[in-house]
Design an enzyme around this catalytic site. Structure first.
Site, PDB file in Angstrom:
ATOM      1  N   LEU A 153       0.822  -1.208   0.000  1.00  0.00           N
ATOM      2  CA  LEU A 153       0.000   0.000   0.000  1.00  0.00           C
ATOM      3  C   LEU A 153       0.855   1.257   0.000  1.00  0.00           C
ATOM      4  CD1 LEU A 153      -2.660  -1.017   2.691  1.00  0.00           C
ATOM      5  CD2 LEU A 153      -2.997  -0.908   0.221  1.00  0.00           C
ATOM      6  N   GLY A 156       8.053   3.669   2.887  1.00  0.00           N
ATOM      7  CA  GLY A 156       8.750   4.829   3.426  1.00  0.00           C
ATOM      8  C   GLY A 156      10.057   4.419   4.067  1.00  0.00           C
ATOM      9  N   GLY A 157      10.624   5.327   4.848  1.00  0.00           N
ATOM     10  CA  GLY A 157      11.892   5.044   5.499  1.00  0.00           C
ATOM     11  C   GLY A 157      11.789   3.935   6.525  1.00  0.00           C
ATOM     12  N   GLY A 159       9.891   1.151   6.180  1.00  0.00           N
ATOM     13  CA  GLY A 159       9.637  -0.150   5.566  1.00  0.00           C
ATOM     14  C   GLY A 159       8.412  -0.071   4.670  1.00  0.00           C
ATOM     15  N   CYS A 160       7.702  -1.192   4.533  1.00  0.00           N
ATOM     16  CA  CYS A 160       6.538  -1.262   3.651  1.00  0.00           C
ATOM     17  C   CYS A 160       5.259  -1.501   4.444  1.00  0.00           C
ATOM     18  CB  CYS A 160       6.705  -2.384   2.624  1.00  0.00           C
ATOM     19  SG  CYS A 160       7.978  -2.064   1.386  1.00  0.00           S
ATOM     20  N   LYS A 175       2.208  -3.091   8.697  1.00  0.00           N
ATOM     21  CA  LYS A 175       3.450  -2.356   8.485  1.00  0.00           C
ATOM     22  C   LYS A 175       4.622  -3.222   8.941  1.00  0.00           C
ATOM     23  CE  LYS A 175       3.872   2.011   9.860  1.00  0.00           C
ATOM     24  NZ  LYS A 175       4.094   3.187  10.761  1.00  0.00           N
ATOM     25  N   ASP A 272       5.739  14.271  14.516  1.00  0.00           N
ATOM     26  CA  ASP A 272       5.946  13.930  13.102  1.00  0.00           C
ATOM     27  C   ASP A 272       4.651  14.108  12.311  1.00  0.00           C
ATOM     28  OD1 ASP A 272       7.539  13.215  10.974  1.00  0.00           O
ATOM     29  OD2 ASP A 272       7.276  11.059  11.247  1.00  0.00           O
TER      30      ASP A 272
END
Length: 445
Positions: A153, A156-157, A159-160, A175, A272
């Protein structure tokens, strides 16, 4: 529930006890006369008197025989009772042992076990990480088709993220955290710890987690419309997001932040906030996600917390001086609001070695009413009331002020946005339903 295990024992032993008691022979004299009397009592029946006269000593012999049989029956009853007590005691000790083990279970074992994933309710963990479902690794493998690339889906930094389909077509997002990334373990533990304690309609729900060797997995509710970043800067370039939907997204995100800043005890700083961490469900309800960097307000200082965040969203006082407060989240929220308004990324490359911030570029035009309509995202340009546009621009300008004390509290932002969002989308604005048309009506403003 454990005590229900004792029911079959009692059900089994009760007929046995009845059988023992019914097996006792009735004295012959009782079939002829009334109940056996004490030795001092005299028979009151003529038949008994006759028997005593004909066969003296017969009654005494039978009474002695009856007492002997009672003694023989007493031994099996004592043995059966002893065995039964031993079984009950063993079951009780086993129950205590299991209960003690469940309390001392270590979630950092080589591979977590537990939940057979029905609806994430079969097993609940209790401890310092609150109440979180532990999911077996093989269930994640099966649900993601062995983490097939077509199920990704996002990436990013960290992982997936994979789309997962469990039993009964239950959908979720998995995740997988990159085990080689620095601070991955700390962020994993932080997210599990915080999200296990948070329940809010504008914060994504953590359904469970899994530990398999050095790899960590987090399982969330599935957000069908992805992130705000994907919607704005992906292939659709914001075409699915109308003006009112964008204001609803901003309002939802503000509600989530207000919960963290004002209603959590102790208060939390997300640290964040960015468009990729604001997720959208099937109805475009926005929810904050990714709490790996979140901290408790007041517990941080320059010495014990590492500077973290995403370029373009980090507040200047945090970037330069390491000063982190809830106003740092407000600054990042202001950048997201500018993204929704203008449709540009927070940082854009102008030349090979030069980047430009959306704040730096937009600030002079946000305060100029003649220029403001020209920088609005073309997808929504001329589709909103200009007064509402000026109000949103003013909110964004206040949120991204360089000086933290000039920025509003997120509660003030929330109160300012609520009148700009239609009632049907969770706001307070009452608008007439537009007549069906082929496209937006430029003259509606």
């Amino acid at each position: 529930m454990k005590l229900l295990l004792l029911i079959p024992i009692w059900v089994f032993s009760f007929p046995l006890f009845i059988a023992f008691t019914e097996a006792r022979p009735e004295p012959l004299i009782s079939s002829i006369s009334g109940p056996v009397l004490s030795p001092e009592s005299k028979p009151i029946s003529p038949i008994s008197a006759t028997l005593k006269a004909v066969a003296p000593g017969l009654q005494e012999n039978r009474v002695e025989e009856h007492q002997g049989l009672d003694k023989k029956m007493l031994i099996p009853l004592v043995v059966a009772s002893t065995v039964l007590c031993a079984i009950i005691l063993s079951l009780f000790c086993f129950w205590i042992y299991r209960k003690s083990n469940s309390r001392n279970f270590d979630p950092k074992s080589k591979q977590s076990s537990g939940l057979t994933l029905g609806k994430f309710n079969s097993l609940r963990m209790t401890g310092k990480k609150g109440s979180v479902s532990v999911i077996e690794y093989h269930l994640l493998e099966s649900a993601t088709n062995n983490f097939k690339e077509s199920n990704i889906l996002g990436e990013g930094g960290f992982g997936c993220v994979y789309k997962a389909r469990f039993d009964d077509n239950f959908l979720a997002a998995v995740k997988r955290l990159d085990s080689g990334r620095q601070d991955a373990e700390r962020e994993f533990e932080n997210e599990v710890d915080l999200l296990s304690k948070i329940r809010h309609s504008n914060i994504v729900s953590l359904l469970g987690y899994c530990i398999n060797g050095d790899t960590r997995f987090l399982v969330y509710e599935l957000m069908q419309n992805g992130s705000v970043e994907t919607q704005l800067h992906g292939p659709s370039h914001g075409s699915a997001l109308t003006w009112h939907l964008r204001m609803k997204i901003a309002l939802d995100a503000a509600r989530g932040l207000e919960y963290l800043h004002e209603n959590c005890n102790p208060p939390m700083i997300h640290r964040d906030i960015k468009s990729s961490n604001i997720l959208l469900d099937s109805n475009f309800n926005a929810k904050l996600s990714d709490f790996g960097l979140a901290v408790i307000a007041g517990a941080q200082n320059k010495n014990n917390i590492k500077l973290s965040g995403t370029l373009g969203y980090v507040a200047p006082e945090y970037l330069l001086d390491g000063k982190l407060t809830d106003k740092s989240d407000v600054y990042a929220f202001g950048v997201v609001l500018l993204e929704l308004l203008i449709g540009r990324k927070p940082v854009e490359k102008m030349a090979p070695a030069q980047c430009q911030s959306i704040v730096t570029w937009a600030m002079p035009q946000l305060t100029d009413r003649s220029k403001l309509p020209n920088i609005v995202d073309p997808v929504i340009r001329n589709t909103m009331d200009l007064k509402h546009l000026y109000q949103v621009a003013a909110i964004a300008v206040l949120c991204v002020q360089p000086e933290p004390s000039y920025r509003p509290l997120i509660t003030d932002v929330l109160h300012s946005l609520t009148p700009l969002v239609p009632v049907r989308l969770g706001g307070a604005l009452r608008v007439a339903e537009p007549a069906p048309s082929a496209g937006p009506n430029p003259s509606s403003h």
